[in-house]
Design a protein around this motif. Structure first.
Motif: not given
Length: 259
Positions: A80-107
């Protein structure tokens, strides 16, 4: 005997007529109307929505690969609550250098994605009150909170690591709200509080002074010592000229005496 029969018949007619009258005058029991069922909220397919909007392909790929899309879909359509989602554009991930997301575990990656969602539907108008209640917990859990501020209708969001704002509304119909942001939300719960400092602005270039003659300050800066030294030099030159003439006169007089 006949009169007794007439009396009995008359009595029965009175009783029957009274019963009939009572049935006519008695009001029927009132029944409250059954309320109509509330209309079911529109089903929103988040995969289809994010596929055609955006570009949000990187965020959607992460949602699908980690199956976080199922968690968000269930929150949207089965609560009954629903959801609110904040979605980054593709460019936001391309510009994200530090810290990197590539070394994260799946969790850890799941937590980062859930960090972009609130377990309640919020319209843009509700962010004014939401900013007074900051920090707000996200679907990633209690440690993963966001701070909201409302600046004349512009919603600003801070994670500690990143600061961004809601740049547009992609979808906002209860029970699903999707808003576009320009940066990836980086949680301190995973990356700590060692936030890199903001680079200092570049220094202004040095401007060489114009060398086309003395300035007014140069003229004012002339000291009395330099003026006196100039006068002394002139005096020495004049004195040297007088003594030279006297020496020539004396030598000329001596030469006449010996002739």
């Amino acid at each position: 005997m006949a009169s007794k029969f007439v009396f009995i018949a008359s009595t029965m007619l009175v009783i029957l007529s009274s019963t009939a009258f009572a049935q006519k005058t008695a009001s029927p029991p009132s029944l409250s109307p059954t309320p109509a069922p509330a209309p079911a909220p529109d089903y929103v397919n988040l995969t289809d929505l994010l596929s055609v909007a955006g570009p949000f392909h990187t965020f959607l790929d992460y949602l699908v690969s980690t199956k976080v899309i199922d968690t968000l879909q269930n929150q949207a359509n089965n609560t009954e609550e629903g959801v609110t989602i904040f979605v980054p554009k593709d460019k936001a991930f391309a510009d994200q250098k530090k810290p990197s997301l590539t070394n994260l575990t799946n969790d850890q990656l799941k937590q980062v994605l859930l960090f972009h969602a609130l377990p309640h539907y919020y319209s843009l108008a509700e962010f004014t009150n939401l900013s007074k209640s900051s920090p707000i917990s996200t679907m990633a859990g209690g440690q993963y909170t966001l701070n909201f501020t409302d600046d004349s209708g512009t919603v600003h969001i801070s994670t500690g690591w990143s600061h961004t704002k809601v740049s547009s509304s992609v979808h906002s119909t209860d029970p699903v709200a999707v808003y576009q942001v320009d940066k990836v939300f980086i949680p301190e719960a995973i990356f700590g509080t060692d936030i890199p400092p903001t680079p200092a602005p570049a220094p202004a270039p040095d401007i060489a002074p114009v060398a086309d003659g003395p300035t007014a300050d140069d003229n004012k800066a002339k000291s009395p010592t330099s003026t006196l030294s100039g006068k002394s030099a002139s005096f020495r030159i004049s004195s040297w000229g007088i003594w030279s003439q006297l020496a020539l006169a004396v030598s000329g007089g001596l030469a006449l005496m010996f002739l």
